[in-house]
Scaffold this active site. Sequence first.
Site, PDB file in Angstrom:
ATOM      1  N   CYS A 219       1.012  -1.254   0.015  1.00  0.00           N
ATOM      2  CA  CYS A 219      -0.151   0.025   0.024  1.00  0.00           C
ATOM      3  C   CYS A 219       0.881   1.276  -0.115  1.00  0.00           C
ATOM      4  CB  CYS A 219      -0.953   0.107   1.160  1.00  0.00           C
ATOM      5  SG  CYS A 219      -2.082   1.282   0.885  1.00  0.00           S
TER       6      CYS A 219
ATOM      7  N   CYS B   9      -5.750   1.935  -4.909  1.00  0.00           N
ATOM      8  CA  CYS B   9      -5.363   2.856  -3.473  1.00  0.00           C
ATOM      9  C   CYS B   9      -6.267   3.929  -3.240  1.00  0.00           C
ATOM     10  CB  CYS B   9      -3.820   3.484  -3.807  1.00  0.00           C
ATOM     11  SG  CYS B   9      -3.136   4.066  -2.210  1.00  0.00           S
TER      12      CYS B   9
END
Length: 454
Positions: free
Chosen positions: A205, A383
């Site tokens: 991430c 994201c």
Amino acid sequence: MTLCMCKNRVLWFRPRMAALRRLGQCPSTGILISQLHTSSRASAKQHYKMLVLGGGSGGITMSARMKRMMGAENVAVVEPSEMHYYQPIWTLVGAGAKTVASSGRPTASVMPSGVKWVKSKVQEINPDTNTVRTDDGTEISYEYLIVGLGLQLHYEKIKGLPEGFEHPKIGSNYSVQTVEKTWKALQNFKEGNAVFTFPNSPVKCPGAPQKIMYLSDAFLRKTGKREKAKVIYNTSLPVLFGVKKYADSLWDVVKRRDLQVNLRQNLIEVRADKQEAVFENLDKPGETKVIKYEMLHVAPPMGPHLVIKGSPLADEAGWLDLNKETLQHNKYPNVFGIGDCSNLPTPKTAAAVAAQSAILNRTISKVLKNEKPDKKYDGYTSCPLVTSYNTVILAEFDYNLQPLETFPINQAKERRLMYHLKADVMPHLYWHGLLRGLWGGPGPYRKVFHLGMK
């Protein structure tokens, strides 16, 4: 994405090696609950048609799919941890918007019923003999292998860590032991520098290190402390974000909210007793800078799982060597992979796992029939870039860093709807959809959109 499952609360006033074991590995927590699936710690040799390594998001998702494909009795999962965590929510935990307790559930509750749960750590993988050895001496043989071991956090590569977490004013949203420390440091902020870092390594991430910066800025504004704060984001990257469309929007946020972004700056040391962070300039070797902090959020260096790195399954950098379209191993045709442990050239996210799971399921179904895989993974990842307590820029893109968006709107714009999707909708779909192998595929948000249109 294999998740690190550890106790919610630990005492940090222990020796450095104990801290390393807690942060870099995934020990059991000893929680006992009734189980519908079977489990094993026997040392006798075992054999399964499908062996899954890792009980994180990728491993559990694929074990559920494999159960439907070949029957629970033919599937086993090797995973030592008693707790399973939904890590994407830790961004909000570190900002006080969610609790750690809400992010975790017992592994027994997410393990597919009837599937064999081998509660051990993988010690060695030998694809030439189709065997895996666990840390308790068990040898398990397989016909097919799915590797979903995730990556490893390396706080120890920063001088002064992980023992620096014993001190206040420092936290990290990348570990269950340190995420609450982020929130405590934010709450206790008085005045000075709030510093946020991005490491010089692959990360899972990649938006997370800056998400907590935006949330911290929002919190300081809400509590009337922003005028006394200097918010600094030091990243090792040469860009704010890899996809230009979203990067342009993020730069607008940075300028509008007076945030200081320094590119090509890498954290190499934390002097927690002095509240000092030391950065190296990656464009000028040997040049360092010391920054005093009132709050420090650390995104640690990350690397491949050591078991993979030491096996024939690894590429030159130590990552699981997969065909980027089929997720089949490049050398061993009966080995497959998913999630953070692989060398797939796309950001490592839970959304990527969701997309990969459907492709991998299709690939395996074809291989079992001695047919050629016919579906290709395009590198889809997502994201949700949290920019405040009620707004998100939803970035979705492919291997070529080209936007691959779900909604018929400009997703580069901050939106309340996307925050709700991130904070409330996706966790529900994770626990009740993805982990049961019922949700996923290219563009997993697309299914949410289509459901909303019905």
